[in-house]
Design a protein around this motif. Structure first.
Motif, PDB file in Angstrom:
ATOM      1  N   GLY A 100      35.313  68.722  39.206  1.00 17.99           N
ATOM      2  CA  GLY A 100      34.549  67.898  40.121  1.00 17.99           C
ATOM      3  C   GLY A 100      33.340  67.233  39.513  1.00 17.99           C
ATOM      4  O   GLY A 100      32.280  67.149  40.140  1.00 17.99           O
ATOM      5  N   ASN A 101      33.473  66.713  38.286  1.00 16.13           N
ATOM      6  CA  ASN A 101      32.408  65.956  37.643  1.00 16.13           C
ATOM      7  C   ASN A 101      32.864  64.517  37.411  1.00 16.13           C
ATOM      8  O   ASN A 101      33.747  64.027  38.131  1.00 16.13           O
ATOM      9  CB  ASN A 101      31.996  66.640  36.336  1.00 16.13           C
ATOM     10  N   ARG A 102      32.284  63.857  36.412  1.00 15.70           N
ATOM     11  CA  ARG A 102      32.638  62.463  36.105  1.00 15.70           C
ATOM     12  C   ARG A 102      33.101  62.331  34.657  1.00 15.70           C
ATOM     13  O   ARG A 102      32.913  61.297  34.024  1.00 15.70           O
ATOM     14  CB  ARG A 102      31.435  61.552  36.356  1.00 15.70           C
ATOM     15  N   LEU A 103      33.707  63.380  34.147  1.00 14.49           N
ATOM     16  CA  LEU A 103      34.100  63.413  32.741  1.00 14.49           C
ATOM     17  C   LEU A 103      35.175  62.372  32.446  1.00 14.49           C
ATOM     18  O   LEU A 103      36.156  62.234  33.182  1.00 14.49           O
ATOM     19  CB  LEU A 103      34.630  64.805  32.371  1.00 14.49           C
ATOM     20  N   ALA A 104      34.989  61.663  31.333  1.00 13.29           N
ATOM     21  CA  ALA A 104      35.996  60.715  30.870  1.00 13.29           C
ATOM     22  C   ALA A 104      36.645  61.198  29.581  1.00 13.29           C
ATOM     23  O   ALA A 104      37.687  60.686  29.186  1.00 13.29           O
ATOM     24  CB  ALA A 104      35.370  59.337  30.660  1.00 13.29           C
ATOM     25  N   PHE A 105      36.031  62.166  28.905  1.00 13.59           N
ATOM     26  CA  PHE A 105      36.576  62.713  27.662  1.00 13.59           C
ATOM     27  C   PHE A 105      36.040  64.112  27.462  1.00 13.59           C
ATOM     28  O   PHE A 105      35.063  64.523  28.104  1.00 13.59           O
ATOM     29  CB  PHE A 105      36.220  61.832  26.457  1.00 13.59           C
ATOM     30  N   LEU A 106      36.675  64.854  26.579  1.00 14.85           N
ATOM     31  CA  LEU A 106      36.242  66.199  26.209  1.00 14.85           C
ATOM     32  C   LEU A 106      36.026  66.248  24.706  1.00 14.85           C
ATOM     33  O   LEU A 106      36.635  65.470  23.963  1.00 14.85           O
ATOM     34  CB  LEU A 106      37.300  67.232  26.621  1.00 14.85           C
TER      35      LEU A 106
END
Length: 355
Positions: free
Chosen positions: A177-183
C-alpha cells in the motif's frame, strides 16, 4: 485522570516495575512524571497506545529562556516502546539514545519522516511504522544490524534505499500500500530475508529475481497506468514495461559487448580497494565525487548470475510471473514480472530463472 495517572506512575516507580501500561489514557502530552527524581530506571516496556500524543518534545520555562527536551530519551533501559495509534508528527533524534530498545511500534500516526538516529538502535529487532505519511526511510536504518521485522505498510514511499539490502538479520519486509515503482536490485540476495510483501503498489511491475522462491505478496501490483505518471528509466519486453531504480544510468542489451568506461573504472576501483585492501575508507571525497564514493561503499546491485558488483549500468532480463510455477499462488491478481539484473551480455544470455 491526572491524579490516577500520577498514582499509576508513582506505584510503578516505588515497586520498580519493568512494565508500564498507559494505553487509552487520552494523553495529549508525554507525562513528565516519568522523568521526575530518578525516573523509572528499571522500566523495560512502555505501552502508550491509543492516546492523543502529537510529540514527545516537552518544554519548561526558566528565568532566562525556554528549554526544550525530548522526554523519551531518558528511559535508557527500555526494550519495548509502543506509541501506536496516536497523532505523532515528529520522532525526536533522542530516540537513538534508547540503545537497549528491541521493539519499536509507531503505527497509525502522522509521521512524515524518521530521524537518522534510528540507525543507532543496534539491538532493534522489530520496527512497525505502518499507516503514516512517510515519503522515504532513513538510509542509516541499514545500521540496525539486529532488525528482523520491518513493517512500512500504507505510507507514501516511492522508493526503498538500496542500503536496506545490507541488513544482515532482516527476515520479513512489508511495504504494501505505498507508491513504489521499483525495488532495490539486491533485495532478496540475503538468505535471511524470506518474506516480502509489496501488495497494492500499482506502479510496481518488476521484482528482482533474487526474490524468486521467497514468500512474496504482490497482489494488486502492475496495474495499467499512464507512462507519464512515473518519470523513471524503463525497459520493455514485448508488451511489458518495467521501471528501474533511479540510480541506474544506462540499460545494456545483448548486442552491447563493451562496458562504458565509467563502469569499468568503478569495477576496477571496487576490486582494488574492497577485495584486496578490504578498506574503502582509504579513498577520500577529494579523490572521488561523493556520489561515486558512496556507490563504491554500496553498489547499485550485484549481478544475479555471477554476483559481480554493478554501479551505473544493468542488463535486465524479464520473466513474467504468469510463466513461472508461482503464477497459481497469486491467481492472476497481479501482472508483475521477475527481473534478473546482469552485469554483462554473457551473464544476460546464460541466466535462466527457471533452471
Amino acid at each position: 485522570m491526572a491524579s490516577e495517572l500520577c498514582k499509576t506512575i508513582s506505584v510503578a516507580r516505588l515497586e520498580k516495575h519493568k512494565n508500564l501500561f498507559l494505553n487509552y489514557r487520552n494523553l495529549h502530552h508525554f507525562p513528565l512524571e516519568l522523568l521526575k527524581d530518578e525516573g523509572l530506571q528499571y522500566l523495560e516496556r512502555l505501552y502508550m497506545k491509543r492516546n492523543s500524543l502529537t510529540t514527545l518534545v516537552q518544554y519548561y520555562i526558566t528565568l532566562q529562556k525556554i528549554i526544550y527536551t525530548c522526554a523519551i530519551g531518558s528511559l535508557v533501559k527500555l526494550q519495548c516502546l509502543d506509541l501506536s495509534d496516536n497523532a505523532l508528527e515528529i520522532v525526536c533524534p533522542e530516540i537513538g539514545r534508547l540503545r537497549a530498545l528491541r521493539h519499536l511500534r509507531l503505527a497509525n500516526n502522522q509521521l512524515q519522516f524518521l530521524p537518522p538516529e534510528v540507525g543507532d538502535l543496534k539491538e532493534l529487532q522489530t520496527l512497525d511504522i505502518s499507516t503514516n505519511r512517510l515519503l522515504t526511510l532513513p538510509e542509516r536504518l541499514h545500521m540496525c544490524l539486529s532488525l528482523q521485522y520491518l513493517t512500512v505498510d500504507r505510507n507514501r514511499l516511492w522508493y526503498v534505499p538500496r542500503h536496506l539490502c545490507q541488513l544482515p538479520s532482516l527476515n520479513e519486509l512489508s511495504m504494501a500500500g505505498n507508491r513504489l515503482a521499483f525495488l532495490p536490485l539486491d533485495l532478496g540476495r540475503s538468505r535471511e530475508l524470506q518474506y516480502v510483501y509489496v501488495d497494492n503498489n500499482i506502479h510496481l511491475k518488476g521484482l528482482p529475481s533474487y526474490l524468486y522462491n521467497k514468500v512474496i505478496g504482490c497482489s494488486g501490483c502492475g496495474a495499467p497506468i499512464q507512462v507519464s505518471e512515473v518519470k523513471l528509466l524503463s525497459f520493455s519486453s514485448g508488451q511489458r514495461t518495467v521501471f528501474l531504480p533511479a540510480e541506474v544510468k544506462a540499460i545494456g542489451t545483448e548486442h552491447d559487448h563493451v562496458l562504458p568506461l565509467q563502469e569499468l573504472a568503478m569495477r576496477s576501483l571496487y576490486h582494488t580497494y574492497h577485495s584486496l585492501l578490504k578498506d574503502l575508507n582509504f579513498l577520500s571525497p577529494i579523490s572521488l565525487p561523493r556520489s561515486l564514493l558512496e556507490l563504491l561503499h554500496c553498489p547499485l546491485g550485484h549481478c544475479h548470475r555471477c554476483s559481480e558488483p554493478m554501479f551505473t549500468i544493468v542488463y535486465p532480463k524479464l520473466f513474467p510471473l504468469r510463466e513461472t510455477p508461482m503464477a497459481g499462488l497469486h491467481q492472476w491478481r497481479t501482472t508483475v514480472s521477475f527481473v534478473a539484473y546482469c552485469c554483462s551480455t554473457q551473464c544476460l544470455q546464460t541466466f535462466d530463472l527457471l533452471s
